[in-house]
Each structure stands twice: as structure tokens, then as C-alpha cells.
Design a protein around this motif. Structure first.
Motif, PDB file in Angstrom:
ATOM      1  N   VAL A  36       0.867  -1.173   0.000  1.00 27.43           N
ATOM      2  CA  VAL A  36       0.000   0.000   0.000  1.00 27.43           C
ATOM      3  C   VAL A  36       0.907   1.227   0.000  1.00 27.43           C
ATOM      4  CG1 VAL A  36      -1.817   1.252   1.202  1.00 27.43           C
ATOM      5  CG2 VAL A  36      -1.816  -1.252   1.226  1.00 27.43           C
ATOM      6  N   PHE A  37       0.858   1.971  -1.084  1.00 29.74           N
ATOM      7  CA  PHE A  37       1.737   3.124  -1.276  1.00 29.74           C
ATOM      8  C   PHE A  37       0.889   4.391  -1.124  1.00 29.74           C
ATOM      9  CE2 PHE A  37       4.528   5.419  -4.685  1.00 29.74           C
ATOM     10  CZ  PHE A  37       5.306   6.009  -3.684  1.00 29.74           C
ATOM     11  N   ILE A  38       1.011   5.014   0.051  1.00 25.51           N
ATOM     12  CA  ILE A  38       0.171   6.172   0.377  1.00 25.51           C
ATOM     13  C   ILE A  38       0.931   7.466   0.093  1.00 25.51           C
ATOM     14  CG2 ILE A  38      -1.096   7.368   2.201  1.00 25.51           C
ATOM     15  CD1 ILE A  38      -1.215   4.661   3.700  1.00 25.51           C
ATOM     16  N   ILE A 271       3.542  -1.105   4.043  1.00 32.94           N
ATOM     17  CA  ILE A 271       2.944   0.214   3.847  1.00 32.94           C
ATOM     18  C   ILE A 271       4.063   1.234   3.641  1.00 32.94           C
ATOM     19  CG2 ILE A 271       1.576   2.061   4.910  1.00 32.94           C
ATOM     20  CD1 ILE A 271       0.034  -0.108   6.429  1.00 32.94           C
ATOM     21  N   ILE A 272       3.916   2.032   2.607  1.00 36.48           N
ATOM     22  CA  ILE A 272       4.885   3.097   2.342  1.00 36.48           C
ATOM     23  C   ILE A 272       4.117   4.407   2.352  1.00 36.48           C
ATOM     24  CG2 ILE A 272       6.485   4.065   0.635  1.00 36.48           C
ATOM     25  CD1 ILE A 272       6.659   1.062  -0.403  1.00 36.48           C
ATOM     26  N   ILE A 324      17.147   8.716   0.327  1.00 37.40           N
ATOM     27  CA  ILE A 324      16.367   8.068  -0.722  1.00 37.40           C
ATOM     28  C   ILE A 324      15.666   9.170  -1.500  1.00 37.40           C
ATOM     29  CG2 ILE A 324      14.635   7.493   1.069  1.00 37.40           C
ATOM     30  CD1 ILE A 324      13.739   5.207  -0.873  1.00 37.40           C
ATOM     31  N   HIS A 325      15.530   8.984  -2.799  1.00 38.17           N
ATOM     32  CA  HIS A 325      14.902  10.019  -3.627  1.00 38.17           C
ATOM     33  C   HIS A 325      13.660   9.455  -4.329  1.00 38.17           C
ATOM     34  CE1 HIS A 325      14.333  12.734  -7.085  1.00 38.17           C
ATOM     35  NE2 HIS A 325      14.714  13.645  -6.215  1.00 38.17           N
ATOM     36  N   ALA A 326      12.730  10.345  -4.667  1.00 41.17           N
ATOM     37  CA  ALA A 326      11.467   9.957  -5.315  1.00 41.17           C
ATOM     38  C   ALA A 326      11.667   8.957  -6.464  1.00 41.17           C
ATOM     39  CB  ALA A 326      10.749  11.195  -5.835  1.00 41.17           C
ATOM     40  N   VAL A 327      12.723   9.140  -7.258  1.00 47.62           N
ATOM     41  CA  VAL A 327      12.944   8.232  -8.397  1.00 47.62           C
ATOM     42  C   VAL A 327      13.263   6.808  -7.937  1.00 47.62           C
ATOM     43  CG1 VAL A 327      13.683   9.979 -10.071  1.00 47.62           C
ATOM     44  CG2 VAL A 327      15.389   8.917  -8.569  1.00 47.62           C
ATOM     45  N   ASP A 328      13.646   6.664  -6.665  1.00 52.40           N
ATOM     46  CA  ASP A 328      14.031   5.333  -6.164  1.00 52.40           C
ATOM     47  C   ASP A 328      12.825   4.447  -5.834  1.00 52.40           C
ATOM     48  OD1 ASP A 328      16.658   6.193  -6.327  1.00 52.40           O
ATOM     49  OD2 ASP A 328      16.740   6.811  -4.229  1.00 52.40           O
ATOM     50  N   TRP A 329      11.655   5.047  -5.651  1.00 52.40           N
ATOM     51  CA  TRP A 329      10.527   4.217  -5.204  1.00 52.40           C
ATOM     52  C   TRP A 329      10.142   3.151  -6.229  1.00 52.40           C
ATOM     53  CZ3 TRP A 329       9.995   3.298  -0.552  1.00 52.40           C
ATOM     54  CH2 TRP A 329      10.100   4.282   0.440  1.00 52.40           C
ATOM     55  N   MET A 330      10.222   3.480  -7.504  1.00 50.79           N
ATOM     56  CA  MET A 330       9.823   2.499  -8.521  1.00 50.79           C
ATOM     57  C   MET A 330      10.663   1.220  -8.414  1.00 50.79           C
ATOM     58  SD  MET A 330      10.492   1.315 -11.829  1.00 50.79           S
ATOM     59  CE  MET A 330       9.665   1.029 -13.363  1.00 50.79           C
ATOM     60  N   PRO A 331      11.998   1.309  -8.537  1.00 52.52           N
ATOM     61  CA  PRO A 331      12.781   0.068  -8.416  1.00 52.52           C
ATOM     62  C   PRO A 331      12.762  -0.515  -7.003  1.00 52.52           C
ATOM     63  CG  PRO A 331      14.242   1.974  -8.648  1.00 52.52           C
ATOM     64  CD  PRO A 331      12.840   2.470  -8.898  1.00 52.52           C
ATOM     65  N   THR A 332      12.578   0.327  -5.999  1.00 53.51           N
ATOM     66  CA  THR A 332      12.586  -0.152  -4.618  1.00 53.51           C
ATOM     67  C   THR A 332      11.324  -0.968  -4.322  1.00 53.51           C
ATOM     68  OG1 THR A 332      13.935   1.721  -3.920  1.00 53.51           O
ATOM     69  CG2 THR A 332      12.670   0.604  -2.198  1.00 53.51           C
ATOM     70  N   ILE A 333      10.180  -0.455  -4.730  1.00 51.19           N
ATOM     71  CA  ILE A 333       8.920  -1.181  -4.519  1.00 51.19           C
ATOM     72  C   ILE A 333       8.928  -2.463  -5.339  1.00 51.19           C
ATOM     73  CG2 ILE A 333       6.422  -1.092  -4.954  1.00 51.19           C
ATOM     74  CD1 ILE A 333       6.533   1.885  -4.143  1.00 51.19           C
ATOM     75  N   LEU A 334       9.435  -2.362  -6.550  1.00 50.41           N
ATOM     76  CA  LEU A 334       9.502  -3.550  -7.404  1.00 50.41           C
ATOM     77  C   LEU A 334      10.347  -4.641  -6.742  1.00 50.41           C
ATOM     78  CD1 LEU A 334       8.394  -4.318 -10.162  1.00 50.41           C
ATOM     79  CD2 LEU A 334      10.611  -3.700 -11.123  1.00 50.41           C
ATOM     80  N   SER A 335      11.432  -4.237  -6.150  1.00 51.39           N
ATOM     81  CA  SER A 335      12.299  -5.197  -5.477  1.00 51.39           C
ATOM     82  C   SER A 335      11.608  -5.789  -4.248  1.00 51.39           C
ATOM     83  CB  SER A 335      13.604  -4.501  -5.090  1.00 51.39           C
ATOM     84  OG  SER A 335      14.419  -5.339  -4.324  1.00 51.39           O
ATOM     85  N   LEU A 348      17.278   4.095  -8.005  1.00 50.37           N
ATOM     86  CA  LEU A 348      18.141   3.030  -7.492  1.00 50.37           C
ATOM     87  C   LEU A 348      17.314   2.141  -6.570  1.00 50.37           C
ATOM     88  CD1 LEU A 348      21.151   5.317  -6.531  1.00 50.37           C
ATOM     89  CD2 LEU A 348      21.008   3.789  -8.521  1.00 50.37           C
ATOM     90  N   ASN A 349      17.641   0.875  -6.547  1.00 58.12           N
ATOM     91  CA  ASN A 349      16.919  -0.056  -5.679  1.00 58.12           C
ATOM     92  C   ASN A 349      17.427   0.089  -4.249  1.00 58.12           C
ATOM     93  OD1 ASN A 349      15.763  -2.156  -4.321  1.00 58.12           O
ATOM     94  ND2 ASN A 349      16.829  -3.774  -5.472  1.00 58.12           N
TER      95      ASN A 349
END
Ligand SMILES: *[C@@H]1O[C@H](CO)[C@@H](O)[C@H](O)[C@H]1NC(C)=O
Ligand SMILES: *[C@@H]1O[C@H](CO)[C@@H](O)[C@H](O)[C@H]1NC(C)=O
Ligand SMILES: *[C@@H]1O[C@H](CO)[C@@H](O)[C@H](O)[C@H]1NC(C)=O
Ligand SMILES: *[C@@H]1O[C@H](CO)[C@@H](O)[C@H](O)[C@H]1NC(C)=O
Ligand SMILES: *[C@@H]1O[C@H](CO)[C@@H](O)[C@H](O)[C@H]1NC(C)=O
Ligand SMILES: *[C@@H]1O[C@H](CO)[C@@H](O)[C@H](O)[C@H]1NC(C)=O
Length: 484
Positions: A36-38, A271-272, A324-335, A348-349
Motif C-alpha cells: 500500500v503506497f500512500i 505500507i509506504i 532516498i529520492h522519489a525516483v528510487d521508489w519504482m525500483p525499490t517497490i519492485l524489489s 536506485l533499488n
């Protein structure tokens, strides 16, 4: 001979097969949490109870304290660029989104040639839902959530609409999937209600990704009395209502976690939580003691109130200092979801680091913004390298420090004059009070050169030119895709 070998082979096979099954089942269990990404809209650094005891947010505070507060989590200065970064893993300046938000009448959207996070999650078997604000373009259906990886959408395409009638400019902005409609209650209630429905109807044998970008607490400053009344002591009218809005948001988050518990999913959920940018003092948000406002590259505009909670965190009850930067959430959540690495993006993951609770040096540099257009709106250029931050030129309007206003008088906004180059050591000076540009010559030079390297990748900003074809009156009064 054969009779001797065979049984051993067989036993070995059974053993190996067993091991394989064990590993597989382990993977399935640990690699597919519900996520859940709030995202809170315009929520400031000083607008959460875990930092400011005057704010009533028991649910947020509980999750933050029993999870991991991300104390150095960065976002973009405004909405659209942050959301593009969250979902695509690309910086706004490489996406033409560095200058502003996408306006309702603009025939523009987040680049379509990029794979969004929910598309990747679907490949891993996730059900994907978005409830709330999109703001990544809507001039054609291809730009909208259900064409960019979400199974369902319930919310609005643009920004800053009314919380009760869902209207922005001369149109209503609300859809249930592709159907125009509007809830007949305050949006925070509507989103919590929809989240409960999505969670309750979810097939539990499948992992769920719920992206929950609330409208709260963006202006207009509107809140049901029941929440405002919790702050009778606050004399400043805007701040009293705004504080109530945070509590309404918090109540909705409490209802979402209740729903996860009722449906037996809470223990399997990660939860993020993050704001999309800093608070806006001119609309009663607050980032004190950080400097600046939403729409600036100062820390107050870009250092998010953020935390993670739940499955996969090995060090709950801690504060995470890593960047951590906004661009990191995509690979981080995916991981976190069990996916592989994504190459060719800016993100970055950070999952190994976050899940283990050990800050890493992987993310030690990032771009706050980079905008060489004639009239930069949310900061011209700023870069972070380790403890140092360089701001070049216009940093955005509202560049002062704004304590929480006590009275109406207090709420006045000043804008002091600043130097063209601002260099801060954020470790010693997190509130950006001591400009070192005349003292740290070598660092200044190094950081200017690094900015120049990034400049090569600037994509010109998308157009904001109003297209009359966007007129909601062509679509029964609703903001509707189909005109670009
Ligand atoms: C994708 O779109 C961006 C932004 O418009 C552009 O800069 C980039 O070159 C495109 N990438 C590819 C691979 O076409
Ligand atoms: C929606 O509410 C706002 C603020 O209360 C008001 O200004 C606007 O006229 C309303 N719009 C419609 C279409 O009712
Ligand atoms: C949360 O749920 C309670 C109980 O159903 C309800 O009274 C309240 O209005 C809900 N709050 C929000 C923000 O949805
Ligand atoms: C839930 O999903 C599983 C696996 O895809 C499927 O076998 C089952 O029928 C689904 N249950 C419902 C109630 O749809
Ligand atoms: C977060 O960082 C700030 C410095 O900006 C520091 O004052 C504060 O103590 C840190 N918070 C926690 C909970 O460690
Ligand atoms: C509604 O707004 C659009 C811009 O989005 C404008 O072109 C149009 O004239 C407006 N229509 C009316 C009837 O006000």
C-alpha cells in the motif's frame, strides 16, 4: 550396479526437489507482500504528529514509530514531477516535467514510452489499484491510469479541485475507471470507503498493490467540522482547518489499516507513506524548522514526511538516516515485490538497504531540480552530493523560514533576497542558514561541473498551452480524455 545407483539417485532427486519446493514456497511467501503506497498531497515536514505534538495523527504516528521513519527521503518540489518520479523512476528533467504541474487544459502527459511501476507489478502477478489523484496527464486515454498499469481507478486526473463537488475550473474531475461520476461526500471519506471495498473484494491468493494518492491536504482548505473541532485552541483559521485536514487523512489511513486487518491482510502488507512535496505556508502547511515551501528546491519543499511499515522490515522502531529520492521508489517497490533490477532509469533499488535498516552509500547524489526554461517556477537548479547541496539561481518563491502561525498576522509570508549560488553543508546545517559559497571554493566548482554533466540530459518542458478542445463543456461538464 544400476540397482545400487538408482535408489540413491531417486533419494537425491527427492531431496533436491524438496529443497527446491522449500525455497520456492519461501520465495512466494516472502517475495510478494501486499503493498500500500500512500501519498499525501502538500503535507509538510512539520505537519505530522510524530514531529509536531500539536498535530493529531495517531495512526500515522503508530505506523511511523513502529515502522521506520525515513528522515532523509526526498521528493520533487511539486506534484506532477514527484508522481512521475514515483511511478517511472525517471527525473522530471528527463521527462519534460521540470517546470510545473500538468495543467487541466494542457495537451501533455508523462512520457508514454516509459514503463510505470504497476505495469511491472502486473508481470509479477499483482492486482493493481489507484485511488485518488493522478496528475500525470489526461488529454488522451493512453495517458490515464487504466492504460498505464492499473486494473482500476477511482479518483481525479488533475489537481486542486474542490473536496466536496470535485470541480476544477469549469469542469468536474472524477472517474470510476472510465466512467464519469462523483462521490457525494468529502473526498477523504470517499477514498477510504473505496479502499475498503477494493481490499474486501481482493482475491487473497494474489498480491495486491494499492496506490493511494489522497487529495488531502492540498488546498482548497476544506474539512468536515468534526475534524476542525479537534483544534479549538488554534486561533489561526487556516492552520486550524489545515490541522483538521491532516487528522481526516489520518483517520482514513486508520480505516485502511482496519480494513486490511479485517480481511486478514495486514500482517502481509508493506505500507509506504510519503508526501509528494513540502507544505505550502501560504495555504497553512508547515515545514519548520526546514527552510522554504512547496515549489522551492529548499529542504522545506523537497524533504518529505515519510515512513515505511510492515512486512519485510528487519529493523522496525528505528529511524532511517539514509538518503532516498522519489525516483528510487519504482525500483525499490519492485524489489520489495520480488521483482528484478530495472536498468536505464535514474532510480536506485534501495530495498536491500531499507529492509535491512542499514543506510547505504548507493544513493549519495541526486538532482533536486534542473530547469533551464526561460521562467523556472520551482527552482532552476540544485544538486546534492553527500552532505553538500548547491542551489544555482532562483530557488523558488517563499524562500524564508515559516514558523507555525499563532495569529492571522503571523501568517504573512516574507521573501528575503538571496545569493545566486547557495552552498550548504546539510549535515551541520540542515535548515540552510549558512551559505558557504565563498568559503568552499573547491566544492562549489566540483558541484557546478557535476550539474553541467546532468544538463546534457535535459528534455524541454512539455507544453502548458491551453487547448480549447479540452473544454469540459464538450464532455457533459467532465474533464475527459480524447482531445490530443
Ligand atoms: C522517451 O521520452 C522522453 C521524453 O519525451 C525522451 O526524452 C526519450 O528520448 C524517449 N526515449 C526513447 C527511448 O524513445
Ligand atoms: C464547488 O465548490 C466551490 C467551493 O465551495 C465553489 O466555488 C464552486 O462554485 C462549486 N462548483 C460547483 C460546480 O458547484
Ligand atoms: C473511518 O471509519 C469510521 C467508522 O466507520 C467513520 O466514522 C469515519 O468517518 C471514517 N473516516 C474516514 C476519514 O473515512
Ligand atoms: C482467486 O484466485 C485464484 C488463483 O488465481 C483462483 O483459483 C480462484 O478461483 C480465485 N477466487 C475467486 C473467489 O475468484
Ligand atoms: C531527522 O533529522 C533532523 C535534522 O534535519 C534531526 O534534527 C532529527 O533529530 C532527525 N530525526 C530523528 C527522528 O532522528
Ligand atoms: C471552460 O474552460 C475552457 C478551458 O478549459 C475554456 O476554453 C472554455 O471557454 C470554458 N467554457 C466556458 C463555458 O466557460
Amino acid at each position: 550396479m544400476l540397482s545400487h545407483i538408482l535408489p540413491i539417485r531417486l533419494r537425491m532427486d527427492v531431496f533436491v526437489y524438496g529443497l527446491l519446493l522449500l525455497t520456492l514456497s519461501k520465495c512466494v511467501v516472502s517475495k510478494s507482500p501486499h503493498i500500500v503506497f500512500i501519498v499525501a498531497d502538500d503535507l509538510g515536514w512539520n505537519d505530522v504528529g510524530f514531529r509536531n505534538p500539536d498535530i493529531i495523527s495517531p495512526n500515522i504516528d503508530y505506523l511511523a514509530k513502529n515502522g521506520m521513519i525515513l528522515n532523509n527521503s526526498y521528493v520533487q518540489p511539486v506534484c506532477t514531477p514527484s508522481r512521475n518520479a514515483f511511478l517511472s523512476g525517471f527525473y522530471p528533467f528527463k521527462s519534460g516535467l521540470q517546470n510545473m504541474v500538468i495543467l487541466p487544459q494542457a495537451p501533455s502527459c508523462a512520457p508514454l514510452n516509459r514503463t510505470f511501476l504497476p505495469q511491472k507489478l502486473k508481470e509479477l502477478g499483482y492486482a493493481t489499484h489507484i485511488i485518488g489523484k493522478w496528475h500525470l496527464g489526461m488529454c488522451k486515454w493512453e495517458c490515464t491510469p487504466t492504460y498505464r498499469g492499473f486494473d482500476t481507478f477511482y479518483g481525479y486526473y488533475n489537481g486542486a479541485e474542490d473536496y466536496y463537488n470535485y470541480t476544477i475550473l469549469n469542469g468536474t474531475d472524477f472517474h470510476d475507471n472510465k466512467e464519469p461520476m462523483r462521490p457525494n461526500e468529502y473526498s477523504t471519506y470517499a477514498y477510504a470507503r473505496r479502499a475498503d471495498k477494493v481490499i474486501t473484494q481482493h482475491n487473497k491468493s494474489q498480491p495486491m498493490f494499492l496506490y493511494l494518492p489522497f487529495q488531502s491536504v492540498h488546498e482548497p482548505i476544506e474539512v468536515p467540522k468534526i475534524y476542525e473541532n479537534m483544534y479549538e485552541d488554534i486561533k489561526n483559521d487556516g492552520r486550524r482547518k489545515f490541522s483538521g485536514m491532516v487528522t481526516a487523512l489520518d483517520d482514513a489511513i486508520g480505516n485502511v489499516t482496519d480494513s486490511l486487518k479485517r480481511n486478514g491482510m495486514f500482517e502481509d502488507t508493506l505500507i509506504i507513506f510519503t508526501s509528494d512535496n513540502g507544505g505550502m505556508p501560504s495555504y497553512s502547511g508547515n515545514n519548520y524548522p526546514l527552510r522554504g515551501s512547496k515549489a522551492t528546491v529548499y529542504e522545506g519543499g523537497t524533504r518529505a514526511s515519510s515512513f515505511v511499515y510492515g512486512l519485510g522490515l528487519q529493523k522496525p522502531n528505528t529511524v532511517f538516516d539514509g538518503m532516498i529520492h522519489a525516483v528510487d521508489w519504482m525500483p525499490t517497490i519492485l524489489s520489495a515485490a520480488g521483482g528484478g533490477q530495472v536498468s536505464g532509469i535514474d532510480g536506485l533499488n534501495m530495498w536491500p538497504s531499507i529492509s535491512e535498516g542499514v543506510p547505504s552509500s548507493l544513493r549519495s547524489e541526486f538532482i533536486y531540480n534542473l530547469d533551464d526554461s526561460l521562467v523556472p517556477i520551482m527552482g532552476r537548479a540544485a544538486i546534492r552530493m553527500g552532505d553538500f547541496k548547491l542551489i544555482e539561481g532562483f530557488a523558488g518563491a517563499f524562500n524564508d523560514w515559516y514558523p507555525v502561525p499563532e495569529t492571522e498576522e503571523d501568517a504573512k509570508i516574507d521573501e528575503p533576497k538571496v545569493d545566486y549560488y547557495q552552498l550548504y553543508n546539510l549535515r551541520d546545517d540542515p535548515n540552510e542558514r549558512n551559505n558557504l559559497h565563498t568559503k568552499e571554493h573547491r566544492m562549489l566548482k566540483k558541484m557546478k561541473e557535476r550539474l553541467e554533466e546532468y544538463r546534457k540530459y535535459i528534455v524541454p518542458p512539455v507544453t502548458e498551452k491551453a487547448d480549447p478542445a479540452s473544454d469540459p463543456n464538450n464532455y457533459n461538464g467532465y474533464w475527459t480524455p480524447g482531445w490530443c
